[in-house]
Structures are given as structure tokens and as C-alpha cells.
Design a protein around this motif. Structure first.
Motif, PDB file in Angstrom:
ATOM      1  N   VAL A 225       0.836  -1.197   0.000  1.00 45.43           N
ATOM      2  CA  VAL A 225       0.000   0.000   0.000  1.00 45.43           C
ATOM      3  C   VAL A 225       0.876   1.254   0.000  1.00 45.43           C
ATOM      4  O   VAL A 225       1.912   1.315   0.681  1.00 45.43           O
ATOM      5  CB  VAL A 225      -0.946  -0.004   1.211  1.00 45.43           C
ATOM      6  CG1 VAL A 225      -1.733   1.306   1.293  1.00 45.43           C
ATOM      7  CG2 VAL A 225      -1.896  -1.188   1.132  1.00 45.43           C
ATOM      8  N   LEU A 226       0.439   2.224  -0.738  1.00 46.35           N
ATOM      9  CA  LEU A 226       1.154   3.492  -0.863  1.00 46.35           C
ATOM     10  C   LEU A 226       1.086   4.282   0.442  1.00 46.35           C
ATOM     11  O   LEU A 226       0.039   4.346   1.092  1.00 46.35           O
ATOM     12  CB  LEU A 226       0.503   4.298  -2.000  1.00 46.35           C
ATOM     13  CG  LEU A 226       1.027   5.692  -2.311  1.00 46.35           C
ATOM     14  CD1 LEU A 226       2.431   5.603  -2.863  1.00 46.35           C
ATOM     15  CD2 LEU A 226       0.096   6.380  -3.312  1.00 46.35           C
TER      16      LEU A 226
ATOM     17  N   THR B 255       2.515   0.563 -10.532  1.00 39.94           N
ATOM     18  CA  THR B 255       1.491   1.296  -9.782  1.00 39.94           C
ATOM     19  C   THR B 255       0.102   0.769 -10.132  1.00 39.94           C
ATOM     20  O   THR B 255      -0.130   0.272 -11.237  1.00 39.94           O
ATOM     21  CB  THR B 255       1.521   2.804 -10.115  1.00 39.94           C
ATOM     22  OG1 THR B 255       1.128   3.001 -11.486  1.00 39.94           O
ATOM     23  CG2 THR B 255       2.913   3.392  -9.918  1.00 39.94           C
ATOM     24  N   ALA B 256      -0.817   0.903  -9.188  1.00 39.19           N
ATOM     25  CA  ALA B 256      -2.226   0.584  -9.437  1.00 39.19           C
ATOM     26  C   ALA B 256      -3.048   1.180  -8.304  1.00 39.19           C
ATOM     27  O   ALA B 256      -2.575   1.278  -7.168  1.00 39.19           O
ATOM     28  CB  ALA B 256      -2.462  -0.919  -9.527  1.00 39.19           C
ATOM     29  N   GLY B 257      -4.273   1.562  -8.626  1.00 37.17           N
ATOM     30  CA  GLY B 257      -5.143   2.134  -7.606  1.00 37.17           C
ATOM     31  C   GLY B 257      -6.569   1.652  -7.767  1.00 37.17           C
ATOM     32  O   GLY B 257      -6.966   1.129  -8.817  1.00 37.17           O
ATOM     33  N   LEU B 258      -7.342   1.827  -6.716  1.00 30.99           N
ATOM     34  CA  LEU B 258      -8.776   1.563  -6.735  1.00 30.99           C
ATOM     35  C   LEU B 258      -9.511   2.817  -6.309  1.00 30.99           C
ATOM     36  O   LEU B 258      -9.053   3.563  -5.431  1.00 30.99           O
ATOM     37  CB  LEU B 258      -9.135   0.417  -5.786  1.00 30.99           C
ATOM     38  CG  LEU B 258      -8.722  -1.002  -6.196  1.00 30.99           C
ATOM     39  CD1 LEU B 258      -9.010  -1.979  -5.063  1.00 30.99           C
ATOM     40  CD2 LEU B 258      -9.452  -1.434  -7.459  1.00 30.99           C
TER      41      LEU B 258
ATOM     42  N   THR C  57       6.081  10.682  -5.957  1.00 33.40           N
ATOM     43  CA  THR C  57       7.005   9.777  -6.636  1.00 33.40           C
ATOM     44  C   THR C  57       6.249   8.672  -7.363  1.00 33.40           C
ATOM     45  O   THR C  57       6.580   8.304  -8.497  1.00 33.40           O
ATOM     46  CB  THR C  57       7.975   9.159  -5.616  1.00 33.40           C
ATOM     47  OG1 THR C  57       8.647  10.200  -4.921  1.00 33.40           O
ATOM     48  CG2 THR C  57       8.995   8.277  -6.313  1.00 33.40           C
ATOM     49  N   TRP C  58       5.236   8.136  -6.699  1.00 35.42           N
ATOM     50  CA  TRP C  58       4.389   7.081  -7.280  1.00 35.42           C
ATOM     51  C   TRP C  58       3.678   7.588  -8.527  1.00 35.42           C
ATOM     52  O   TRP C  58       3.683   6.930  -9.573  1.00 35.42           O
ATOM     53  CB  TRP C  58       3.401   6.642  -6.201  1.00 35.42           C
ATOM     54  CG  TRP C  58       2.404   5.587  -6.532  1.00 35.42           C
ATOM     55  CD1 TRP C  58       2.572   4.236  -6.431  1.00 35.42           C
ATOM     56  CD2 TRP C  58       1.039   5.786  -6.934  1.00 35.42           C
ATOM     57  NE1 TRP C  58       1.402   3.579  -6.758  1.00 35.42           N
ATOM     58  CE2 TRP C  58       0.446   4.510  -7.070  1.00 35.42           C
ATOM     59  CE3 TRP C  58       0.270   6.925  -7.186  1.00 35.42           C
ATOM     60  CZ2 TRP C  58      -0.879   4.341  -7.455  1.00 35.42           C
ATOM     61  CZ3 TRP C  58      -1.055   6.756  -7.568  1.00 35.42           C
ATOM     62  CH2 TRP C  58      -1.626   5.476  -7.701  1.00 35.42           C
ATOM     63  N   TYR C  59       3.102   8.767  -8.444  1.00 32.00           N
ATOM     64  CA  TYR C  59       2.398   9.357  -9.583  1.00 32.00           C
ATOM     65  C   TYR C  59       3.384   9.694 -10.705  1.00 32.00           C
ATOM     66  O   TYR C  59       3.070   9.533 -11.890  1.00 32.00           O
ATOM     67  CB  TYR C  59       1.651  10.610  -9.122  1.00 32.00           C
ATOM     68  CG  TYR C  59       0.847  11.296 -10.202  1.00 32.00           C
ATOM     69  CD1 TYR C  59      -0.242  10.671 -10.794  1.00 32.00           C
ATOM     70  CD2 TYR C  59       1.170  12.585 -10.619  1.00 32.00           C
ATOM     71  CE1 TYR C  59      -0.986  11.309 -11.773  1.00 32.00           C
ATOM     72  CE2 TYR C  59       0.429  13.229 -11.592  1.00 32.00           C
ATOM     73  CZ  TYR C  59      -0.642  12.589 -12.164  1.00 32.00           C
ATOM     74  OH  TYR C  59      -1.373  13.221 -13.142  1.00 32.00           O
TER      75      TYR C  59
END
Length: 417
Positions: A7-8, A57-60, A15-17
Motif C-alpha cells: 500500500v502506498l 502502480t495501481a489504484g482503486l 514519486t508514485w504518480y
């Protein structure tokens, strides 16, 4: 490095973006940066790190989406998926898809997951099926006439238009209309706080020479009943004749008169000879109001991909256009908890769907179930492709199920995420 997603942390978002932008060879403005930061659900965002550098990276996102019958169902929106080109073919995408669906199932709140795909071939192996398409058009308004029914034209004449060269100035009126249209069409998303800003994003690099985003609202007795967001791109021929384009971004209306008034307005914008629309429903009514469809340059593209996370809960969440009582044998290699036989019983008022040991009437994969879930793809068409199998040909199970799964309106995703 480890291939295990984690988890971020809030402090890692930039940095992630940045890794996401790099993977897509993209850039953003400060406005986009701030908006995406505010909409990111950090606690539902994951990544894979190589030392201190994010390489996947991945998001919900927590959405509520309309399904056939008008219910607005909690739905997990898969977004911001990337893998750095230096780390391809190491199973990182598989690991992130695995983590996301396991997390959604464990939470038990969202029976559906949806996404839009940068490459259409990627997500079928994870059970996502194409559930909604979009229509694009380039209408030659110098040669195509808009022919309104007499009654509709008279009612449109009685309405008032309010136009602004700054789309944001009419935001409240637009959102009031949009909220009322959401239950009418499968695939539409409720816009909770912050998401009303997404359709207003208008970076100059994306305008292709067009004006900043404009807006027109149609009013009946002072109340908004429709709106359109658009831009104008002025062009001139070698003989100094105007040859401009209207770029339609968004149009919603509550009734035929408001809808007609908006299209008539767009048709009549000075110095333009065409309307370019890029994301419209497949059954958009303007298709039936033009006198020459051959000069409308229509094309169909893929839009929303969907997979049931919980087959029973997903099928019970929607209504059905005709009575149905059918046993579905579902195969789901990526989420094996869905594999098995399910008895679906329902009609236009609601449904139940539970595991059963009864013999199957139809068999299909979870991907095909996702394709047919919103009613835009017929189970009969999928059977014709060999993707749905009627266990006892001639039993009528396929015909009954196909009629039940149909939607009276084409599913449609109004904007990306």
C-alpha cells in the motif's frame, strides 16, 4: 527487489504518480496534478518498489455505478495501472491485479470491478470483459440537416439558453442535471465530491488549437434541464471561407425538448461547418434526427471493461428485462471463488442469485458474464461466437436469459477515471 505490491504511503504519492506519468510518457499541469492527488484513495493504492523507486502502480476508486434496473451499485474502479518498461514480464501486473481483487473481495462491499484500458488486449486474462462501447462522430453540419419533430421543435423554442465562455461558471447547473441522468443508463457513475471537476479539465496541450472549454445550459422556468460542454476550433479555407469545428465534450438532457435545443444550438454556432463528438452513447438520439447519416462519420470504440468480483452479489444487484430462472455454470480461473453453478431468478423488480448443485442451463466464463452484465452485449451474440454454451440446445434457456439480460438503453461511461 520484491514483486509483492504494498500500500502506498501518503508521503510517496508524488514519486508514485511520477512513475505512472513516466510509464505513459506523459506530463501534466499543476491543475491536473492537484486534482489527481485529491481523488487518489491512498489507502487503496498499491505499488511495487525497486529499492526506493516505484516501478509498478495501481489504484482503486470507490464508485457507485448504475446497473440495469436503475440501482446504483458500489463498484471498484481500477485506475493508474502502470509497469515501468525496465520491469516488464516479471509478473508485476499479475501481482497487482491479484492483490486488488483479493482486497475487494475481503472488504465485501463492491460486487463489481471496472476499468478503462490503454491497451484492449491486456485485461481479459484477469476476467474483465468489454461491457460498454462509445460512439464518435464527425458531422458535416454544412450538408447535414437536423430535422426535429414539430412538437419537439415547438417545445424547444419555449426553452431558454444560457451560455458561458467559462465552463466552470455553470458547474452547479450542469451537476444538477447530471445527477438526475445517472439512474437512467447502465454504466454511468455518480460523481461524489471532487469528481465534478474531472470533466472540466482542459489542458492546453489537449485542445489541438481549439478554444478553452465553454458551456451552454438549457432552462425551463429557470430550472436547468440540459447542458453541453464544448470548444470551438476556428479554421479558414484558402479562399477565407470559415471551416470551423465544434468539439463536443459532454451533453446531457432530461427530456427530448432540452436535448433538441442543445443540438440545435451546437448546429448553429457561427463560423463552423462540423461537430466532432468523441464519447457518446451508441443509441444517442441525434442519430435519428439527421437527414444524412452517411455524412456523420460515425465510429465505435471500446470503453468500459467489467468483471464480477462476487458473481452472486453482482447478478442479484441488477434487475432483468424479462422473468428469468436459469442455472449458470461460471468459470473464473483468476478468482476461483466464483467458479461453479449459480441459480439466477429474477425479473424487472429484482433478483436472487445463489450457488446450486442443479444441472447447468448455460456455461460461460466470468469475462463473458462481464460483457453481458450491463446489457450492451447479447448473450445470443456471445453464443454465436462459441463463448456461451447452451447445455441443452433448443431448451430456450439461451433465448430467455438473453432477453432478461438486455437493457432498454445502451450502457455508457460518461468520462474516464
Amino acid at each position: 527487489m520484491t514483486s509483492e505490491p504494498r500500500v502506498l504511503r501518503p508521503s510517496e504519492w508524488d514519486t508514485w504518480y511520477g512513475a505512472l506519468l513516466s510509464a505513459f510518457a506523459s506530463q501534466d499541469t499543476s491543475e491536473e496534478h492537484e486534482l489527481y492527488r485529491s481523488l487518489t484513495e491512498v489507502e487503496r493504492s498499491i505499488g511495487v518498489w525497486d529499492e526506493d523507486r516505484p516501478v509498478a502502480t495501481a489504484g482503486l476508486l470507490s464508485f457507485r455505478m448504475t446497473v440495469p434496473g436503475g440501482a446504483v451499485v458500489p463498484t471498484a474502479g481500477v485506475t493508474m495501472v502502470s509497469v515501468a518498461p525496465t520491469h516488464r514480464r516479471r509478473g508485476l501486473l499479475w501481482a497487482m491485479m491479484r492483490r486488488q481483487l483479493d482486497d475487494v473481495r475481503a472488504a465485501g462491499q463492491e460486487p463489481l470491478a471496472v476499468l478503462t484500458a490503454s491497451e484492449a488486449a491486456i485485461y481479459g486474462r484477469f476476467g474483465y470483459g468489454l461491457a460498454a462501447r462509445s460512439l464518435s462522430a464527425r458531422i458535416d453540419t454544412s450538408r447535414v440537416a437536423l430535422e426535429l419533430p414539430e412538437r419537439t421543435a415547438a417545445e424547444a423554442d419555449a426553452l431558454r439558453l444560457r451560455q458561458s465562455d467559462e465552463a466552470a461558471s455553470l458547474l452547479a447547473e450542469c451537476e444538477a442535471v447530471y445527477a438526475r441522468t445517472v439512474p437512467r443508463r447502465p454504466g454511468m457513475l455518480q460523481r461524489h465530491a471532487g469528481w465534478e471537476r474531472m470533466p472540466l479539465l482542459d489542458p492546453e496541450r489537449s485542445r489541438a488549437g481549439a478554444s478553452p472549454l465553454r458551456c451552454v445550459v438549457v432552462l425551463r422556468d429557470g430550472e436547468p434541464v440540459g447542458y453541453a460542454r464544448y470548444a470551438v476550433k476556428l479554421r479558414w479555407t484558402e479562399t477565407d471561407a470559415s471551416d470551423g469545428e465544434v468539439h463536443l465534450r459532454e451533453l446531457e438532457a432530461l427530456d427530448p425538448a432540452g436535448y433538441a435545443a442543445l443540438w440545435r444550438f451546437l448546429w448553429g454556432i457561427d463560423l463552423t461547418t462540423s461537430i466532432v463528438a468523441e464519447n457518446r452513447p451508441l443509441d444517442d438520439p441525434w442519430l435519428h434526427l439527421v437527414n444524412d447519416p452517411r455524412r456523420c462519420g460515425t465510429a465505435v470504440g471500446d470503453s468500459l471493461y467489467l468483471r464480477p468480483v462476487d458473481v452472486g452479489a453482482a447478478l442479484a444487484a441488477r434487475c432483468y428485462a424479462a422473468p428469468v430462472d436459469v442455472v449458470l455454470e461460471v468459470e473464473d480461473a483468476f478468482c476461483p471463488w466464483n467458479t461453479g453453478r449459480w441459480r439466477l431468478s429474477g425479473d424487472e423488480k429484482g433478483a436472487v442469485c445463489e450457488p446450486t448443485r442443479d444441472a447447468a442451463d448455460l456455461s460461460l466464463s466470468v469475462r463473458e458474464l462481464g460483457r453481458g452484465y450491463l446489457g450492451g452485449t447479447s448473450l445470443t451474440a456471445l453464443a454465436g461466437a462459441g463463448l456461451v454454451d447452451e447445455k441443452h440446445p433448443g431448451s430456450g434457456a439461451l433465448r430467455t436469459a438473453a432477453a432478461a439480460f438486455a437493457s432498454e438503453t445502451e450502457p455508457w461511461l460518461p468520462h474516464g477515471f
